[in-house]
Scaffold this motif. Structure first.
Motif, PDB file in Angstrom:
ATOM      1  N   VAL A 150       2.641  11.384   4.581  1.00  0.00           N
ATOM      2  CA  VAL A 150       1.493  10.551   4.237  1.00  0.00           C
ATOM      3  C   VAL A 150       0.560  10.567   5.452  1.00  0.00           C
ATOM      4  O   VAL A 150       1.003  10.541   6.604  1.00  0.00           O
ATOM      5  N   VAL A 194      -1.904   8.892   7.884  1.00  0.00           N
ATOM      6  CA  VAL A 194      -2.166   7.533   8.377  1.00  0.00           C
ATOM      7  C   VAL A 194      -3.377   7.610   9.312  1.00  0.00           C
ATOM      8  O   VAL A 194      -3.347   8.334  10.300  1.00  0.00           O
ATOM      9  N   HIS A 217       3.205   6.309  -1.700  1.00  0.00           N
ATOM     10  CA  HIS A 217       4.341   7.232  -1.498  1.00  0.00           C
ATOM     11  C   HIS A 217       4.887   7.808  -2.800  1.00  0.00           C
ATOM     12  O   HIS A 217       5.538   8.844  -2.807  1.00  0.00           O
ATOM     13  N   ALA A 238       6.646  10.484   4.170  1.00  0.00           N
ATOM     14  CA  ALA A 238       6.242   9.352   3.326  1.00  0.00           C
ATOM     15  C   ALA A 238       7.416   8.462   2.928  1.00  0.00           C
ATOM     16  O   ALA A 238       7.357   7.234   3.071  1.00  0.00           O
ATOM     17  N   TYR A 282       8.195   4.608   4.181  1.00  0.00           N
ATOM     18  CA  TYR A 282       8.268   3.514   3.197  1.00  0.00           C
ATOM     19  C   TYR A 282       9.589   2.756   3.325  1.00  0.00           C
ATOM     20  O   TYR A 282       9.617   1.518   3.320  1.00  0.00           O
ATOM     21  N   SER A 311       0.825  -1.214   0.000  1.00  0.00           N
ATOM     22  CA  SER A 311       0.000   0.000   0.000  1.00  0.00           C
ATOM     23  C   SER A 311       0.857   1.261   0.000  1.00  0.00           C
ATOM     24  O   SER A 311       0.587   2.207  -0.737  1.00  0.00           O
ATOM     25  N   LEU A 312       1.893   1.264   0.809  1.00  0.00           N
ATOM     26  CA  LEU A 312       2.791   2.426   0.839  1.00  0.00           C
ATOM     27  C   LEU A 312       3.495   2.599  -0.510  1.00  0.00           C
ATOM     28  O   LEU A 312       3.756   3.711  -0.950  1.00  0.00           O
ATOM     29  N   LEU A 328      -4.211   5.033   4.161  1.00  0.00           N
ATOM     30  CA  LEU A 328      -3.031   5.855   3.870  1.00  0.00           C
ATOM     31  C   LEU A 328      -3.401   6.803   2.750  1.00  0.00           C
ATOM     32  O   LEU A 328      -4.020   6.409   1.760  1.00  0.00           O
TER      33      LEU A 328
END
Length: 372
Positions: A33, A35, A18, A71, A75, A13-14, A44
């Motif tokens: 990002v 959260v 990102h 972000a 990551y 997902s990141l 996210l």
């Protein structure tokens, strides 16, 4: 906020989210990002003010809450944690930090308040329709290479998406051009796309949509208005501003009366262009096509390094013709032909040439010639 999430899902997902974040930002919050944990889900969100991506994934939520963290650093941390680990995220609002725990690893990241995070409010969307992800991918793959990178002609910096065709054969059409070449692809018009406004989807958005589709066969929902477009696929929502400009009347560029037809084996042609263009200089990438009945001779002459020629057997029955093209543009177009045989319709050395797959007329390409 306290939430536990599986590393592989968080990393995936990141990975989607990102990429939207620019490495250098004058506005600190845009480097972060958002959260948010609630109802056994972790969401996210990232934005660059033109493009916004939100992804939701399952998580064990002990305490609901939200915060924003850098972000790219977030990551990188998740990427370097061991496979299969459970990651605990715990935000301490008093100290403005997010604690990240996995196994014996501990990290704390500085946070910025959620209230500062911008929201790319989409507003009402006038049209909505669904397409198979593979069709959207095909539309992007076949046209993206022709998007202009010239910032002054900003209205060419994307794919022009609009309803086209006739009442009996209505299509959803994507067009891109940089003034030297043009790519057009038609899909059967999906229900809901009728009467949609013609919109220009920016180059960065096109690239992000393409990456989201890479590993899925799902349906994609597309919603749009005059100013924004939203793509929803699975648990990912991508919202983007559209290019505010008028796409040129591309129909005038597509040649109608080209009467010289060249039919060539796509792979042989591509390989021959690639070989002879080895000689060409970075500045002048011209390759000359000398046509005579049944024969095509490709040649490149570079005063600094030498020359190259290659002969191909082709289907051609018109008058002899010499025409030049930028070899890189020719290779770009050849790479888009999905079948084994390509058809080139030519007129004269100064007029644009029409290129199509012999067995599939849903895509067409136009290439301007060069002087050789």
């Amino acid at each position: 906020m306290k939430v536990t999430v599986e590393r592989a899902q968080l990393l995936k997902s990141l990975g989607h989210v990102h990429r939207v974040v620019e490495r250098r930002n004058t506005i600190p919050i845009l480097g972060n990002v958002l959260v948010r944990a609630e109802n056994a889900k972790l969401s996210l969100k990232a934005t660059d003010l033109d493009l916004e991506v939100t992804e939701t994934l399952p998580a064990e939520t002990a305490t609901a809450g939200s915060t924003t963290v850098p972000a790219h650093m977030f990551y990188d941390i998740v990427r370097k944690l061991p496979d299969g680990s459970q990651i605990v995220l715990e935000a301490d609002g008093d100290r403005a930090v997010l604690a990240i725990r996995a196994g014996r690893s501990r990290f704390t990241l500085q946070t910025l308040p959620e209230n500062d995070f911008p929201d790319l409010a989409a507003g009402d969307m006038s049209h909505s329709f669904s397409l198979a992800a593979k069709d959207v991918k095909r539309l992007i793959d076949r046209t993206q290479f022709a998007i202009s990178t010239e910032e002054t002609r900003y209205y060419l910096n994307g794919i022009y998406l609009h309803a086209a065709g006739t009442a009996k054969a209505a299509t959803l059409r994507g067009v891109a051009t940089d003034g030297h070449r043009l790519a057009q692809l038609d899909l059967v018009q999906p229900k809901g796309a009728d009467g949609m406004p013609g919109v220009i989807v920016p180059r960065k958005t096109v690239g992000e949509v393409q990456r989201l589709i890479e590993d899925t066969e799902a349906e994609m929902t597309i919603e749009l208005s005059q100013a924004k477009i939203r793509f929803t696929i699975g648990n990912v929502v991508l919202t983007s501003k559209l290019i505010d400009g008028t796409f040129p009347d591309y129909g005038r560029v597509i040649p109608q009366g080209n009467d010289k037809e060249l039919v060539v084996d796509k792979k042989d042609f591509e390989n021959a262009v690639d070989r002879v263009s080895t000689i060409s200089s970075e500045r002048g990438r011209a390759v000359k096509l000398s046509l005579s009945p049944g024969k095509l001779v490709l040649s490149v002459t570079n005063p600094d390094s030498g020359s190259a020629t290659e002969e191909l057997e082709v289907e051609y029955a018109s008058d002899a013709l010499d025409i030049g093209f930028n070899s890189r543009y020719l290779l770009d177009i050849a790479a888009q032909i999905e079948g084994e045989v390509a058809t080139l319709r030519l007129a004269d050395p100064g007029s644009p040439t029409l290129v199509q797959d012999r067995d599939d007329k849903s895509a067409l390409y136009v290439l301007m010639p060069m002087r050789v």
